[in-house]
Scaffold this motif. Structure first.
Motif, PDB file in Angstrom:
ATOM      1  N   VAL A   1      -4.240   2.390  11.026  1.00 38.46           N
ATOM      2  CA  VAL A   1      -3.594   1.938   9.957  1.00 38.46           C
ATOM      3  C   VAL A   1      -2.342   2.942  10.288  1.00 38.46           C
ATOM      4  O   VAL A   1      -2.583   4.041   9.834  1.00 38.46           O
TER       5      VAL A   1
ATOM      6  N   GLN B   1       1.777   3.709   9.538  1.00 43.54           N
ATOM      7  CA  GLN B   1       2.601   4.017   8.635  1.00 43.54           C
ATOM      8  C   GLN B   1       3.640   3.297   8.415  1.00 43.54           C
ATOM      9  O   GLN B   1       3.653   2.986   7.284  1.00 43.54           O
ATOM     10  N   ASN B   2       4.008   2.660   9.534  1.00 40.46           N
ATOM     11  CA  ASN B   2       5.298   1.408   9.806  1.00 40.46           C
ATOM     12  C   ASN B   2       4.662   0.223  10.352  1.00 40.46           C
ATOM     13  O   ASN B   2       4.720  -0.386  10.759  1.00 40.46           O
ATOM     14  N   PRO B   3       4.100  -0.944   8.605  1.00 38.97           N
ATOM     15  CA  PRO B   3       3.304  -1.946   9.470  1.00 38.97           C
ATOM     16  C   PRO B   3       4.164  -2.966  10.542  1.00 38.97           C
ATOM     17  O   PRO B   3       4.008  -3.613  11.062  1.00 38.97           O
TER      18      PRO B   3
ATOM     19  N   GLN C   1       2.167  -4.518   5.188  1.00 43.91           N
ATOM     20  CA  GLN C   1       1.319  -3.509   5.173  1.00 43.91           C
ATOM     21  C   GLN C   1      -0.917  -3.812   5.111  1.00 43.91           C
ATOM     22  O   GLN C   1      -1.510  -3.410   5.651  1.00 43.91           O
TER      23      GLN C   1
ATOM     24  N   PRO D   1      -0.262   5.852   5.001  1.00 43.03           N
ATOM     25  CA  PRO D   1       0.089   3.962   5.162  1.00 43.03           C
ATOM     26  C   PRO D   1       0.983   3.629   3.784  1.00 43.03           C
ATOM     27  O   PRO D   1       1.437   2.537   3.495  1.00 43.03           O
ATOM     28  N   THR D   2       1.454   4.717   3.104  1.00 42.83           N
ATOM     29  CA  THR D   2       2.473   4.025   1.769  1.00 42.83           C
ATOM     30  C   THR D   2       3.595   4.861   2.473  1.00 42.83           C
ATOM     31  O   THR D   2       4.932   4.629   1.147  1.00 42.83           O
TER      32      THR D   2
ATOM     33  N   LEU E   1       6.663   2.264   2.272  1.00 44.25           N
ATOM     34  CA  LEU E   1       6.494   1.963   1.526  1.00 44.25           C
ATOM     35  C   LEU E   1       7.388   1.551   0.286  1.00 44.25           C
ATOM     36  O   LEU E   1       7.370   2.817  -0.359  1.00 44.25           O
TER      37      LEU E   1
ATOM     38  N   GLN F   1       2.941   1.110  -3.722  1.00 41.19           N
ATOM     39  CA  GLN F   1       2.540   2.142  -2.935  1.00 41.19           C
ATOM     40  C   GLN F   1       1.046   2.327  -3.579  1.00 41.19           C
ATOM     41  O   GLN F   1       0.281   2.344  -3.201  1.00 41.19           O
TER      42      GLN F   1
ATOM     43  N   VAL G   1      -1.272  -0.182  -2.281  1.00 39.77           N
ATOM     44  CA  VAL G   1      -1.828  -0.420  -1.045  1.00 39.77           C
ATOM     45  C   VAL G   1      -3.182   0.883  -1.341  1.00 39.77           C
ATOM     46  O   VAL G   1      -4.382   0.578  -0.500  1.00 39.77           O
TER      47      VAL G   1
END
Ligand SMILES: Nc1ncnc2c1ncn2[C@@H]1O[C@H](COP(=O)(O)OP(=O)(O)O)[C@@H](O)[C@H]1O
Ligand SMILES: [Mg+2]
Length: 320
Positions: free
Chosen positions: A97, A99-101, A163, A183-184, A187, A192, A195
């Motif tokens: 996963v 950082q930037n979906p 995400q 991963p957040t 966002l 955050q 997720v």
């Protein structure tokens, strides 16, 4: 610790530098992950956190030099060995996963189709079954009205939903290890926590192991079982999360903790001098360390047991 799911030993990564000379980004990193364990990797920008995850996932570019050993439970052999044929294995066992979906999803594929594609490739499902299973996975990652959302394209979804789709795609291969790189961070603050809770729920309910890269020390302290602190491509301290949060032992870990603390309680380590070049000899942190003595500039400290964890420092526990 239970038998590790993942054991990374002696990882070295060097990128091709400007003149073609290799530039070391990761130097001798060992990490292990047990089922159901959350390991947080912390350290400032450029310390090698993303590179470590990419090396584990087998996603580093072809010009990159990678050495060391990577073993996954149930798989004979070393996945970092040349010709290990790891692509399929990594895709199934390791979910990544980013950082930037928006950048990790395919902009021209609907949400359901992104997930279905992974199910078809890694689980061999036919089109109809993959579509149904994709919808179930979208619901599993907390996406309401999954049927309608499966038809949406990434740009039609909020960052938090994107995400979640990316997490569903990472789960589609049926991994037992999830590697999540900040991963957040990209966002909105309001989504955050959701997720993070989702990732922790996957650990709790499905017994996944999670390696979580974060620069958020408080987050690491609250969600991780263990934390590894990286500095200039090396693990300089690793400890149970609670021990690291309450009694960091490496001066750099102390500095990170101080910088995250309320201003009134910050000690002298809160303001680190800016990072300069990493010295070729001695402790990489010595140029910024208020405690450095002659030995620190002459000899490289290696990780050694200290308290509940391990620290690479000649004066562990002295910084306050
Ligand atoms: N593709 C690349 N080519 C050259 N150097 C890179 C590349 N990716 C990362 N680096 C370098 O490797 C070091 C570690 O980077 P990275 O793993 O991205 O750190 P972090 O994720 O902790 O911010 C940095 O010095 C960075 O500039
Ligand atoms: Mg990074």
């Amino acid at each position: 610790m239970r038998a590790p799911l993942l054991a990374l030993t002696g990882l070295e990564v060097a990128f091709a530098g400007a003149g073609g000379a290799p530039v070391a980004a990761v130097r001798g990193v060992d990490l292990a992950l047990a089922p159901g364990e959350v390991l947080a990797l912390i350290g400032e920008s450029g310390s090698g956190k993303s590179t470590i995850l990419l090396a584990i996932a087998g996603l580093l570019g072809p010009g990159t030099r990678v050495a060391g050993s990577l073993r996954l439970a149930g798989i004979a052999g070393d996945l970092l060995a040349p010709g290990a044929g790891r692509r399929g294995i990594a895709g199934r066992r390791l979910g990544m996963v980013f950082q930037n979906p928006a950048a990790s999803l395919n902009p021209v594929l609907a949400a359901g189709a992104q997930v279905a594609e992974v199910l078809r490739v890694h689980r061999g499902l036919g089109r109809a079954r993959a579509a149904a299973a994709a919808e179930a996975l979208l619901a599993r990652v907390g996406i309401g009205d999954a049927r309608a959302r499966a038809a949406a394209f990434p740009h039609q979804l909020s960052g938090g939903l994107m995400q979640r789709v990316a997490i569903a795609a990472a789960l589609a291969g049926g991994p037992d290890i999830v590697l999540a790189d900040e991963p957040t961070t990209a966002l909105d603050a309001t989504v955050q926590a959701g997720v993070v809770d989702l990732l922790l729920d996957l650990v709790d309910r499905d017994g996944l192991a999670l390696a979580l890269v974060t620069h958020d020390l408080a987050l690491a302290g609250s969600v991780a079982d263990r934390v590894a602190v990286l500095y200039a491509g090396r693990v300089v301290e690793t400890a149970p999360a609670r021990a690291l949060a309450t009694r960091p032992a490496h001066p750099y870990a102390v500095a990170l903790a101080r910088a995250a603390a309320p201003a009134a309680t910050r000690g002298p380590f809160a303001e680190l001098p800016p990072a300069g070049p990493v010295p070729a000899v001695g402790c990489p942190f010595a140029p910024r360390c208020a405690l450095a003595v002659a030995r620190c500039r002459a000899e490289l400290p290696v990780l050694a047991p200290f308290g509940a964890g391990a620290v690479a420092c000649f004066r562990p526990g002295e910084a306050r």
